[in-house]
Design a protein around this motif. Structure first.
Motif, PDB file in Angstrom:
ATOM      1  N   VAL A  73       0.850  -1.189   0.000  1.00  0.00           N
ATOM      2  CA  VAL A  73       0.000   0.000   0.000  1.00  0.00           C
ATOM      3  C   VAL A  73       0.886   1.240   0.000  1.00  0.00           C
ATOM      4  N   ALA A  74       0.576   2.187  -0.875  1.00  0.00           N
ATOM      5  CA  ALA A  74       1.301   3.459  -0.903  1.00  0.00           C
ATOM      6  C   ALA A  74       0.671   4.376   0.132  1.00  0.00           C
ATOM      7  N   ALA A  75       1.321   4.533   1.263  1.00  0.00           N
ATOM      8  CA  ALA A  75       0.820   5.423   2.308  1.00  0.00           C
ATOM      9  C   ALA A  75       1.744   6.624   2.394  1.00  0.00           C
ATOM     10  N   GLY A  76       1.294   7.633   3.105  1.00  0.00           N
ATOM     11  CA  GLY A  76       2.065   8.861   3.126  1.00  0.00           C
ATOM     12  C   GLY A  76       2.040   9.442   1.720  1.00  0.00           C
ATOM     13  N   GLN A  77       3.005  10.227   1.387  1.00  0.00           N
ATOM     14  CA  GLN A  77       3.077  10.771   0.041  1.00  0.00           C
ATOM     15  C   GLN A  77       4.132  10.005  -0.737  1.00  0.00           C
ATOM     16  N   SER A  78       3.759   8.789  -1.110  1.00  0.00           N
ATOM     17  CA  SER A  78       4.651   7.915  -1.860  1.00  0.00           C
ATOM     18  C   SER A  78       3.895   7.372  -3.062  1.00  0.00           C
ATOM     19  N   ASP A  79       4.641   6.816  -3.980  1.00  0.00           N
ATOM     20  CA  ASP A  79       4.058   6.172  -5.160  1.00  0.00           C
ATOM     21  C   ASP A  79       4.601   4.756  -5.265  1.00  0.00           C
ATOM     22  N   ILE A  80       3.741   3.853  -5.718  1.00  0.00           N
ATOM     23  CA  ILE A  80       4.152   2.478  -5.977  1.00  0.00           C
ATOM     24  C   ILE A  80       3.771   2.139  -7.409  1.00  0.00           C
ATOM     25  N   GLY A 126       6.518  10.319   6.960  1.00  0.00           N
ATOM     26  CA  GLY A 126       6.620  10.525   8.403  1.00  0.00           C
ATOM     27  C   GLY A 126       7.338   9.381   9.082  1.00  0.00           C
ATOM     28  N   ASP A 127       7.314   9.386  10.411  1.00  0.00           N
ATOM     29  CA  ASP A 127       8.025   8.369  11.169  1.00  0.00           C
ATOM     30  C   ASP A 127       7.167   7.155  11.486  1.00  0.00           C
ATOM     31  N   ARG A 128       5.842   7.306  11.525  1.00  0.00           N
ATOM     32  CA  ARG A 128       4.969   6.191  11.880  1.00  0.00           C
ATOM     33  C   ARG A 128       4.926   5.168  10.750  1.00  0.00           C
ATOM     34  N   PRO A 129       5.174   3.883  11.062  1.00  0.00           N
ATOM     35  CA  PRO A 129       5.249   2.852  10.015  1.00  0.00           C
ATOM     36  C   PRO A 129       4.019   2.790   9.106  1.00  0.00           C
ATOM     37  N   GLU A 130       2.827   2.898   9.671  1.00  0.00           N
ATOM     38  CA  GLU A 130       1.618   2.770   8.855  1.00  0.00           C
ATOM     39  C   GLU A 130       1.386   3.972   7.940  1.00  0.00           C
ATOM     40  N   ARG A 131       2.137   5.022   8.128  1.00  0.00           N
ATOM     41  CA  ARG A 131       2.030   6.199   7.262  1.00  0.00           C
ATOM     42  C   ARG A 131       3.142   6.252   6.240  1.00  0.00           C
ATOM     43  N   ASN A 132       3.727   5.097   5.982  1.00  0.00           N
ATOM     44  CA  ASN A 132       4.758   4.909   4.974  1.00  0.00           C
ATOM     45  C   ASN A 132       4.316   3.758   4.079  1.00  0.00           C
ATOM     46  N   PRO A 133       4.936   3.564   2.925  1.00  0.00           N
ATOM     47  CA  PRO A 133       4.578   2.415   2.084  1.00  0.00           C
ATOM     48  C   PRO A 133       4.726   1.137   2.909  1.00  0.00           C
ATOM     49  N   HIS A 134       3.714   0.264   2.850  1.00  0.00           N
ATOM     50  CA  HIS A 134       3.744  -0.897   3.745  1.00  0.00           C
ATOM     51  C   HIS A 134       2.931  -2.077   3.222  1.00  0.00           C
ATOM     52  N   PHE A 135       3.240  -3.225   3.813  1.00  0.00           N
ATOM     53  CA  PHE A 135       2.426  -4.425   3.695  1.00  0.00           C
ATOM     54  C   PHE A 135       1.719  -4.583   5.036  1.00  0.00           C
ATOM     55  N   ARG A 136       0.412  -4.772   5.016  1.00  0.00           N
ATOM     56  CA  ARG A 136      -0.329  -5.058   6.248  1.00  0.00           C
ATOM     57  C   ARG A 136      -0.391  -6.568   6.406  1.00  0.00           C
ATOM     58  N   LEU A 137      -0.116  -7.046   7.602  1.00  0.00           N
ATOM     59  CA  LEU A 137      -0.162  -8.477   7.869  1.00  0.00           C
ATOM     60  C   LEU A 137      -1.559  -8.861   8.343  1.00  0.00           C
ATOM     61  N   LEU A 153       8.252  -4.136  -7.569  1.00  0.00           N
ATOM     62  CA  LEU A 153       7.580  -2.874  -7.268  1.00  0.00           C
ATOM     63  C   LEU A 153       8.614  -1.770  -7.177  1.00  0.00           C
ATOM     64  N   ILE A 154       8.245  -0.593  -7.653  1.00  0.00           N
ATOM     65  CA  ILE A 154       9.099   0.579  -7.504  1.00  0.00           C
ATOM     66  C   ILE A 154       8.404   1.512  -6.522  1.00  0.00           C
ATOM     67  N   VAL A 155       9.073   1.773  -5.397  1.00  0.00           N
ATOM     68  CA  VAL A 155       8.546   2.656  -4.358  1.00  0.00           C
ATOM     69  C   VAL A 155       9.333   3.953  -4.413  1.00  0.00           C
ATOM     70  N   THR A 156       8.645   5.070  -4.660  1.00  0.00           N
ATOM     71  CA  THR A 156       9.306   6.372  -4.742  1.00  0.00           C
ATOM     72  C   THR A 156       8.643   7.358  -3.789  1.00  0.00           C
ATOM     73  N   ALA A 157       9.435   8.314  -3.341  1.00  0.00           N
ATOM     74  CA  ALA A 157       8.937   9.378  -2.466  1.00  0.00           C
ATOM     75  C   ALA A 157       9.835  10.593  -2.632  1.00  0.00           C
ATOM     76  N   GLY A 158       9.286  11.737  -2.284  1.00  0.00           N
ATOM     77  CA  GLY A 158      10.049  12.969  -2.316  1.00  0.00           C
ATOM     78  C   GLY A 158      10.624  13.284  -0.944  1.00  0.00           C
ATOM     79  N   ALA A 159      11.639  14.133  -0.921  1.00  0.00           N
ATOM     80  CA  ALA A 159      12.276  14.515   0.339  1.00  0.00           C
ATOM     81  C   ALA A 159      11.251  15.144   1.274  1.00  0.00           C
ATOM     82  N   GLY A 160      11.236  14.708   2.525  1.00  0.00           N
ATOM     83  CA  GLY A 160      10.349  15.263   3.539  1.00  0.00           C
ATOM     84  C   GLY A 160       8.892  14.853   3.426  1.00  0.00           C
ATOM     85  N   MET A 161       8.577  13.908   2.555  1.00  0.00           N
ATOM     86  CA  MET A 161       7.178  13.531   2.321  1.00  0.00           C
ATOM     87  C   MET A 161       6.708  12.341   3.150  1.00  0.00           C
TER      88      MET A 161
END
Length: 195
Positions: free
Chosen positions: A55-62, A84-95, A74-82
């Motif tokens: 899942v592309a979370a935060g301001q990322s693209d997959i 956060g620190d919380r894992p679920e607000r970043n590109p992720h796999f949910r278990l 998969l290609i995961v891209t993001a811009g500088a400062g886009m």
């Protein structure tokens, strides 16, 4: 229009609408949470079309890289400062709940096969296994090499307090000091290690 003709046609139209609603994913990939699906929980691999579960979370693209009809990476891209620190607000796999249950209170090795994207590849990337309110592994930093290579870390997943799901995530993000950077992921493996 006679009732003898109208009602059978209306019934067929209603059945077609119901069938269309009931089978919306018949031509799409079955994406969602990563699950062991009742198989061997010692080794759960996310590869090929199962990569669609990211899942592309935060301001990322997959973006999916296809080989024929199958996802090869998969290609995961993001811009500088886009991101956060919380894992679920970043590109992720949910278990899924079955993996949460199987991994709770156990040592788990996470291995991601990755490389920098071309162009604008990241020099490094991070992974974080989060067990929701129970805690997380912290961001694990890995320097990338130009070719695919496996990157691993081991984490002692905390035991569950109570019966509620913790909503576990594996977050993967490129390190982006400036501009836009990306990491290409070919596979993810979860290994439940012996005690």
């Amino acid at each position: 229009m006679s009732d003898l003709f109208f009602y059978p046609v209306a019934l067929l139209a209603a059945l077609a609408i119901i069938a269309g609603a009931a089978l919306p994913g018949r031509d799409r990939l079955a994406c969602g949470s990563v699950s062991g699906a009742g198989t061997n929980y010692q080794n759960v691999e996310v590869v090929g079309d199962d990569l669609c579960r990211m899942v592309a979370a935060g301001q990322s693209d997959i973006d999916r890289v296809m080989t024929g009809e199958e996802i090869s990476s998969l290609i995961v891209t993001a811009g500088a400062g886009m991101l956060g620190d919380r894992p679920e607000r970043n590109p992720h796999f949910r278990l899924a709940a079955d993996l949460e249950q199987q991994f709770a209170g156990r040592r788990v090795r996470v291995t991601v096969e990755a490389k920098p994207t071309q162009p604008r590849g990241a020099l490094a990337f991070e992974m974080n296994y989060s067990a929701g309110q129970e805690g997380n592994s912290g961001w694990q930093l890995f320097n990338l090499t130009p070719e695919y290579r496996p990157y691993s870390f081991v984490w002692n997943v905390p035991p569950r307090e109570g019966t509620e799901q913790a909503i576990d995530y594996l977050s993967i993000r490129p390190i982006v000091p400036e501009g836009t950077r990306g990491v290409e992921i070919r596979s993810v493996r979860f290994e439940r290690l012996p005690d």
